[in-house]
Enzyme design. Structure first.
Site, PDB file in Angstrom:
ATOM      1  CD  GLU A   1      -2.908  -1.340   2.199  1.00 15.57           C
ATOM      2  OE1 GLU A   1      -3.912  -2.026   2.004  1.00 15.57           O
ATOM      3  OE2 GLU A   1      -2.665  -0.799   3.292  1.00 15.57           O
TER       4      GLU A   1
ATOM      5  CB  CYS B   1       3.007   7.628   2.908  1.00 19.15           C
ATOM      6  SG  CYS B   1       3.469   6.506   4.211  1.00 19.15           S
TER       7      CYS B   1
ATOM      8  CB  CYS C   1       7.209  -4.540   9.132  1.00 21.74           C
ATOM      9  SG  CYS C   1       8.528  -3.724  10.076  1.00 21.74           S
TER      10      CYS C   1
ATOM     11  CB  CYS D   1       5.384  -2.152  16.406  1.00 18.34           C
ATOM     12  SG  CYS D   1       7.050  -1.627  15.994  1.00 18.34           S
TER      13      CYS D   1
ATOM     14  CB  CYS E   1       2.310  -1.363  13.513  1.00 17.40           C
ATOM     15  SG  CYS E   1       2.612  -1.252  11.745  1.00 17.40           S
TER      16      CYS E   1
ATOM     17  CD  GLU F   1      13.266   0.201  10.280  1.00 19.24           C
ATOM     18  OE1 GLU F   1      12.368   0.675  10.992  1.00 19.24           O
ATOM     19  OE2 GLU F   1      14.202   0.906   9.812  1.00 19.24           O
TER      20      GLU F   1
ATOM     21  CG  HIS G   1       6.359   4.515  19.276  1.00 15.18           C
ATOM     22  ND1 HIS G   1       5.900   5.640  18.629  1.00 15.18           N
ATOM     23  CD2 HIS G   1       6.687   3.633  18.300  1.00 15.18           C
ATOM     24  CE1 HIS G   1       5.934   5.432  17.321  1.00 15.18           C
ATOM     25  NE2 HIS G   1       6.413   4.247  17.094  1.00 15.18           N
TER      26      HIS G   1
ATOM     27  CB  CYS H   1       0.383   6.436  11.122  1.00  9.38           C
ATOM     28  SG  CYS H   1       1.095   7.923  10.511  1.00  9.38           S
TER      29      CYS H   1
HETATM   30  N1  SAH Z   1       8.801   1.094  10.116  1.00 10.04           N
HETATM   31  C1  SAH Z   1       9.042   2.481  10.131  1.00 10.04           C
HETATM   32  C2  SAH Z   1       8.239   3.250   9.110  1.00 10.04           C
HETATM   33  C3  SAH Z   1       6.815   2.825   8.917  1.00 10.04           C
HETATM   34  S1  SAH Z   1       5.711   2.979  10.290  1.00 10.04           S
HETATM   35  C4  SAH Z   1       8.811   3.036  11.512  1.00 10.04           C
HETATM   36  O1  SAH Z   1       8.268   2.339  12.363  1.00 10.04           O
HETATM   37  O2  SAH Z   1       9.210   4.177  11.729  1.00 10.04           O
HETATM   38  C5  SAH Z   1       5.271   4.713  10.161  1.00 10.04           C
HETATM   39  C6  SAH Z   1       4.776   5.341  11.469  1.00 10.04           C
HETATM   40  O3  SAH Z   1       3.455   4.908  11.783  1.00 10.04           O
HETATM   41  C7  SAH Z   1       5.637   4.995  12.668  1.00 10.04           C
HETATM   42  O4  SAH Z   1       5.949   6.099  13.431  1.00 10.04           O
HETATM   43  C8  SAH Z   1       4.740   4.047  13.382  1.00 10.04           C
HETATM   44  O5  SAH Z   1       5.106   3.932  14.696  1.00 10.04           O
HETATM   45  C9  SAH Z   1       3.385   4.638  13.153  1.00 10.04           C
HETATM   46  N2  SAH Z   1       2.288   3.735  13.482  1.00 10.04           N
HETATM   47  C10 SAH Z   1       2.271   2.393  13.399  1.00 10.04           C
HETATM   48  N3  SAH Z   1       1.090   1.899  13.829  1.00 10.04           N
HETATM   49  C11 SAH Z   1       0.345   2.965  14.189  1.00 10.04           C
HETATM   50  C12 SAH Z   1      -0.978   3.116  14.705  1.00 10.04           C
HETATM   51  N4  SAH Z   1      -1.745   2.053  14.908  1.00 10.04           N
HETATM   52  N5  SAH Z   1      -1.432   4.358  14.953  1.00 10.04           N
HETATM   53  C13 SAH Z   1      -0.649   5.441  14.713  1.00 10.04           C
HETATM   54  N6  SAH Z   1       0.600   5.361  14.221  1.00 10.04           N
HETATM   55  C14 SAH Z   1       1.096   4.131  13.975  1.00 10.04           C
HETATM   56 FE1  SF4 Z   2       7.337  -2.178  11.245  1.00  8.74          FE
HETATM   57 FE2  SF4 Z   2       7.148   0.469  11.619  1.00  8.74          FE
HETATM   58 FE3  SF4 Z   2       4.973  -1.102  11.829  1.00  8.74          FE
HETATM   59 FE4  SF4 Z   2       6.862  -1.244  13.686  1.00  8.74          FE
HETATM   60  S1  SF4 Z   2       5.573   0.535  13.210  1.00  8.74           S
HETATM   61  S2  SF4 Z   2       5.855  -3.009  12.705  1.00  8.74           S
HETATM   62  S3  SF4 Z   2       8.681  -0.934  12.484  1.00  8.74           S
HETATM   63  S4  SF4 Z   2       6.151  -0.745   9.998  1.00  8.74           S
END
Ligand code: SAH
Ligand code: SF4
Length: 340
Positions: free
Chosen positions: A85, A99, A106, A110, A113, A158, A214, A334
């Protein structure tokens, strides 16, 4: 587009080399995504090329436009059937940010996410990253006559676990003969991959770096961002201090606010002291991101609590922004990118 393959094809068939430049311009300047659109080529040649070579490696499986029209989410199908996406975001009038994704899934996983839930399927190639830009640019040109002005590597994956491909994509995006964006219009977001941060400082000192923090205590961060087990906060702090010393650039700190998890007053104080241990507050912009729903146990804080946290960080001397959630009605905000 695989330009090596195109160039070999032209040579094998005794075709003039200027065809290569014509195709390159059609793709990078006019955002052609199919051979039909490259009308400078004679139709029979286009047909022969179409039989063996794709202009864009991605098939658009779905295009979803948010109600307000300020976010467009694309689902792109890759050659091997995986779906990624990409999201266009209209952050300022006439200014579009794209984006992009760097991996299918990934490996960091996390728990808040959607991308991390499935683990890593595979890395994207440089072409697959650049083709997200070209396909989205083509859409924007055709539907609104507008252009992409910045790229954020904040989609699925990532970026620093796929450093080489990301680096090659950034080179194509910033090459004046190709996409010609300024390095300052490119941002890479990492969950804290320390060797990647160090390499990025050397290779792309003018690009923007965003860190998904975070939490500022190892115990909590190990849970929220499991990469912290490999690169704990002490190592991350050193890498960021060195990054700022080398580049003299501001770092963007992303902090997803989850109610009862990381949004207390004492956690705001700890965040401030951790950042101050890295560098002076003027080197940071804190982007607070109220949690977007992804089906897990987490909850976004109430608006007032977001304000309190933001206010505290401002009192501690930091520049703070609360990220608007564009595109959550198309699951394009995000953390919501799952590539289903
Ligand atoms: N993997 C990289 C880039 C992609 S994630 C990283 O983690 O930085 C992009 C952003 O979206 C990150 O800051 C991530 O923490 C945030 N994100 C992930 N899940 C989210 C959620 N459920 N609500 C808000 N932001 C989220
Ligand atoms: Fe990967 Fe970024 Fe999502 Fe964490 S927040 S699982 S590093 S995409």
């Amino acid at each position: 587009m695989d330009f090596k393959k195109l160039s070999a094809f032209l040579e094998e068939n005794g075709l003039p080399a200027f065809r290569l430049k014509q195709v390159r311009d059609a793709v990078y300047k006019n955002f052609a995504v199919s051979w039909d659109e490259i009308t400078v080529l004679p139709a029979p040649l286009r047909e022969r090329l179409a039989a063996g070579l794709r202009v864009n490696s991605l098939d658009t499986a779905e295009t979803l436009v948010s109600k307000k029209g300020d976010a467009v989410k694309f689902a792109f199908r890759l050659k091997d059937g995986h779906v990624i996406e990409t999201v266009l975001l209209n952050l300022l009038p006439e200014k579009w940010s794209l984006c992009v994704s760097t991996q299918v899934g990934c490996p960091v996983r996390c728990p808040f996410c959607a991308t991390g839930r499935k683990g890593l399927k595979r890395n994207l190639s440089p072409d697959e990253i650049v083709d997200q830009f070209l396909a989205a640019a083509s859409y924007l040109k055709k539907t609104r006559g507008q252009k992409i002005s910045s790229v954020i590597f904040m989609g699925m994956g990532e970026p620093f676990y796929n450093y080489e491909a990301v680096g090659e994509a950034i080179r194509a995006m910033t090459d004046p003969d190709l996409l010609g964006l300024g390095q300052r219009h490119i941002s890479v977001s990492t969950s804290g991959h320390v060797p990647g941060i160090r390499k990025f400082a050397k290779d792309f000192p003018q690009c923007n770096l965003a860190i998904s923090l975070h939490a500022s205590e190892d115990k909590l961060r190990n849970e929220l961002v499991p990469l912290n087990v490999t690169y704990p906060l002490s190592q991350l702090a050193k890498a960021l201090t060195d990054y700022i010393f080398m580049t003299k650039r501001r770092v963007f700190v992303e902090y997803v606010l989850m109610d009862g998890v990381n949004n207390s007053r004492s956690q705001a104080a700890k965040l401030s002291s951790w950042l101050r241990s890295v560098a002076a507050p003027k080197y940071f912009t804190i982007n607070l991101i109220p949690y977007n729903r992804t089906g897990g146990p987490f909850k976004a804080p109430a608006k007032e609590r977001v304000k309190v946290f933001a206010g505290l960080m401002e009192e501690y001397g930091f520049e703070v922004t609360v990220r608007k959630s564009l595109g959550d009605d198309v699951a394009g905000a995000c953390g919501q990118l799952a590539g289903k």
